[in-house]
Design an enzyme around this catalytic site. Structure first.
Site, mmCIF file in Angstrom:
data_model
loop_
_atom_site.group_PDB
_atom_site.id
_atom_site.type_symbol
_atom_site.label_atom_id
_atom_site.label_comp_id
_atom_site.label_asym_id
_atom_site.label_seq_id
_atom_site.Cartn_x
_atom_site.Cartn_y
_atom_site.Cartn_z
ATOM 1 N N CYS A 228 -3.585 -16.617 -13.549
ATOM 2 C CA CYS A 228 -3.143 -15.458 -14.335
ATOM 3 C C CYS A 228 -2.519 -14.355 -13.491
ATOM 4 O O CYS A 228 -1.919 -13.428 -14.040
ATOM 5 C CB CYS A 228 -4.324 -14.893 -15.120
ATOM 6 S SG CYS A 228 -5.049 -16.067 -16.292
ATOM 7 N N HIS A 307 -5.941 -12.704 -1.204
ATOM 8 C CA HIS A 307 -6.295 -14.114 -1.421
ATOM 9 C C HIS A 307 -7.641 -14.411 -0.752
ATOM 10 O O HIS A 307 -7.777 -14.255 0.459
ATOM 11 C CB HIS A 307 -5.212 -15.018 -0.840
ATOM 12 C CG HIS A 307 -5.149 -16.373 -1.481
ATOM 13 N ND1 HIS A 307 -6.257 -17.169 -1.641
ATOM 14 C CD2 HIS A 307 -4.106 -17.064 -2.015
ATOM 15 C CE1 HIS A 307 -5.898 -18.301 -2.236
ATOM 16 N NE2 HIS A 307 -4.601 -18.264 -2.479
ATOM 17 N N HIS A 391 -0.860 5.433 -15.652
ATOM 18 C CA HIS A 391 -1.050 4.307 -16.569
ATOM 19 C C HIS A 391 -1.626 3.106 -15.836
ATOM 20 O O HIS A 391 -1.251 2.825 -14.689
ATOM 21 C CB HIS A 391 0.290 3.929 -17.227
ATOM 22 C CG HIS A 391 0.998 5.083 -17.863
ATOM 23 N ND1 HIS A 391 0.535 5.692 -19.004
ATOM 24 C CD2 HIS A 391 2.116 5.772 -17.485
ATOM 25 C CE1 HIS A 391 1.352 6.692 -19.326
ATOM 26 N NE2 HIS A 391 2.307 6.771 -18.416
ATOM 27 N N HIS A 395 -5.071 -6.931 -16.319
ATOM 28 C CA HIS A 395 -4.977 -8.243 -16.964
ATOM 29 C C HIS A 395 -6.045 -8.420 -18.034
ATOM 30 O O HIS A 395 -7.247 -8.309 -17.763
ATOM 31 C CB HIS A 395 -5.100 -9.344 -15.912
ATOM 32 C CG HIS A 395 -5.301 -10.704 -16.493
ATOM 33 N ND1 HIS A 395 -4.469 -11.249 -17.443
ATOM 34 C CD2 HIS A 395 -6.262 -11.638 -16.260
ATOM 35 C CE1 HIS A 395 -4.908 -12.450 -17.779
ATOM 36 N NE2 HIS A 395 -5.993 -12.707 -17.068
ATOM 37 N N ASN A 428 -5.601 -13.603 -24.514
ATOM 38 C CA ASN A 428 -5.277 -13.750 -23.093
ATOM 39 C C ASN A 428 -4.005 -14.589 -22.982
ATOM 40 O O ASN A 428 -4.042 -15.810 -23.133
ATOM 41 C CB ASN A 428 -6.440 -14.424 -22.366
ATOM 42 C CG ASN A 428 -6.188 -14.578 -20.869
ATOM 43 O OD1 ASN A 428 -5.070 -14.400 -20.397
ATOM 44 N ND2 ASN A 428 -7.224 -14.919 -20.125
#
Length: 508
Positions: A228, A307, A391, A395, A428
């Site tokens: 995602c 990562h 703002h 996700h 989602n």
């Protein structure tokens, strides 16, 4: 007045005092440079006011006497400035973006979801009850979308239907985007498409090149399996490519494909994705042309990628594999929220120095030194990112994800509204959810010139990625018809989302 009321009043007073103290501190630190420079500026002004014509004549004579060194100094300064400007990264502008809105025949209510799951005959009664429970607490509303292959009776997931879904989403969003911007398709020099779980041959990016007859030297990239957060990876890749390709447009397409990735087994860790993921996608047009700045919506300020794939627990917390019956699905680990929190912490530690005001950085550094060096038992200071951004686009992976981020960053309901409403209205939609959230903010008329927006996403691997945008103009909702999927219904939002929304039982 009761003791409890007195305590509440006292607590409120203490909170206000602390707020005023913090505000005063930020104002002092933010303006410290001006305060320190003021005496020097005053001394310089005083000295200049005392100059006489004879002083100016003497300065002119001194310059003429040392003309060659002065000219050399100017030439060196000019050369250094030219080298700096040549090596400076090219600005990347976001001309516009468009989100795909499926037709009414794709709508899936909670009742439709349960009816289709029951009809499939693939799930045990216990797991149908489990899906109902997840759905009731998911935060998803009654207007999300599924592809036709999943809604058909019986469902017919196949390669042809998956391609049909991909074409509808990609071309629907791109058509709206090109119509809005007026940019000819053959002017696009870079194409980046990301879709985690559907990677046919030819690739999705090749489908875009073929459909729009893009030029032969187009730089085309197709990202798969990156979860995602791949939408922001695509933005970062496009940004890097625009540093190389001069005067170019980059088209980024973010989507996920549901048709071939509906899970038909009874592993509960894999059933979660059935309940949360829905159909959707977005197309974004970027440019490095200086002339496009005037008509662009935003400028890309920063991208930060984190990562944690070297850690086995993080690597396996979102994992596609076969269940015990041999059916393929994406398993979500119980460690997911903890892993996401750790990745978020790493990401904001990198992002913070780039965006936070000096006053916040000093508080954070003081907390870190006190804890790490002096061993003080104190809570780590959470930087106030509301001082860096107007703002937030987080996700919309699920209600638990949003609750965790809201608590971690100490955000208000207003800041979380775009993410929660996107989850409610669209579900989602994977990597494209960030763009539905920004579109919501625009449709509400909240974006003003100079405002900063923070997009943050999580993905398998495990990754946490951020992008920071600065608005180049006020965004007027009246001009967003066609490319903004919220415009026709924004008056209905925000809506209240109960903790539990019952699924009404209906006969098959």
């Amino acid at each position: 007045m009761s003791a409890a009321a007195q305590e509440t009043t006292a607590g409120g007073g203490d909170g206000k005092r602390q707020g005023y103290l913090k505000l005063g501190y930020h104002m002092v630190v933010s303006n410290a440079v001006y305060v320190l420079l003021a005496p020097f500026a005053a001394a310089l002004a005083l000295r200049a006011s005392r100059l006489t014509p004879s002083d100016l004549a003497a300065a002119r004579a001194h310059l003429l006497a040392n003309l060659q060194p002065a000219v050399s100094l100017v030439c060196v300064a000019t050369a250094l400035a030219t080298a700096y400007l040549a090596r400076r990264p090219r600005a990347v502008y976001l001309l516009d973006f468009a989100c795909y809105k499926p037709g009414p025949d794709h709508v899936v209510t909670r009742e439709t979801f349960m009816r289709q799951s029951s009809k499939a005959g693939a799930f045990t009664d216990d797991n149908l009850a489990f899906q109902r429970k997840i759905l009731e607490r998911s935060g998803l509303g009654q207007g999300t979308y599924f592809p036709a292959a999943v809604l058909n009776s019986p469902p017919n997931p196949c390669m042809a239907e998956a391609r049909r879904e991909a074409e509808a989403v990609m071309f629907g969003a791109i058509d709206s985007l090109l119509a809005k911007t007026g940019v000819p398709a053959r002017d696009i020099g870079v194409v980046v498409v990301n879709c985690s779980l559907f990677n046919p041959t030819p690739s999705l990016s090749a489908m875009v090149v073929n459909h729009y007859k893009l030029r032969g030297n187009v730089a085309s990239y197709n990202l798969g399996g990156m979860g995602c957060s791949a939408g922001l990876i695509s933005i970062d890749l496009a940004k890097q490519l625009l540093q190389v390709h001069r005067n170019s447009y980059a088209l980024v397409v973010s989507m996920e494909n549901i048709t071939l990735n509906w899970y038909w087994g009874n592993d509960r860790s894999m059933l979660m994705s059935n309940c949360l993921f829905r159909m959707g996608g977005a197309a974004i047009l970027l440019s490095n042309r200086a002339a496009d700045k005037r008509r662009s919506k935003y400028q890309l300020m920063h991208t930060v990628r984190t990562h944690h794939g070297a850690d086995d627990r993080a690597y396996r917390c979102v994992f596609q594999e076969e269940d015990k019956a041999g059916r393929v699905g994406v398993a979500l680990s119980k460690d997911l929220m903890a892993v996401a929190g750790e990745a978020l912490k790493t990401n904001i530690t990198t992002l913070g120095p780039l965006v936070l005001p000096m006053s916040e950085q000093i508080l954070f550094l003081s907390s870190l030194i006190g804890k790490k060096i002096f061993g003080l038992k104190m809570k780590p200071y959470i930087p106030d990112f509301k001082m860096a951004f107007e703002h937030f686009c987080i996700h919309a992976g699920g209600r638990a994800v949003l609750d965790t981020i809201e608590k971690s960053l100490e955000l208000s309901e207003w800041h979380m509204e775009p993410s929660r409403m996107t989850l409610n209205r669209w579900g989602n939609t994977s990597s494209s959810s960030l763009w539905y959230e920004l579109a919501y903010t625009e449709a509400k008329g909240r974006v003003r010139c100079g405002h900063r927006a923070w997009q943050i996403a999580f993905g398998s691997g495990f990754k946490c990625n951020s992008a920071v945008w600065r608005a180049l103009k006020d965004i007027h909702p009246s001009k967003e018809a066609g490319s903004n999927p919220w415009i026709e219904e924004i008056h209905r939002f925000p809506v209240e989302v109960p903790k539990v929304e019952s699924v009404v039982s209906s006969p098959c």
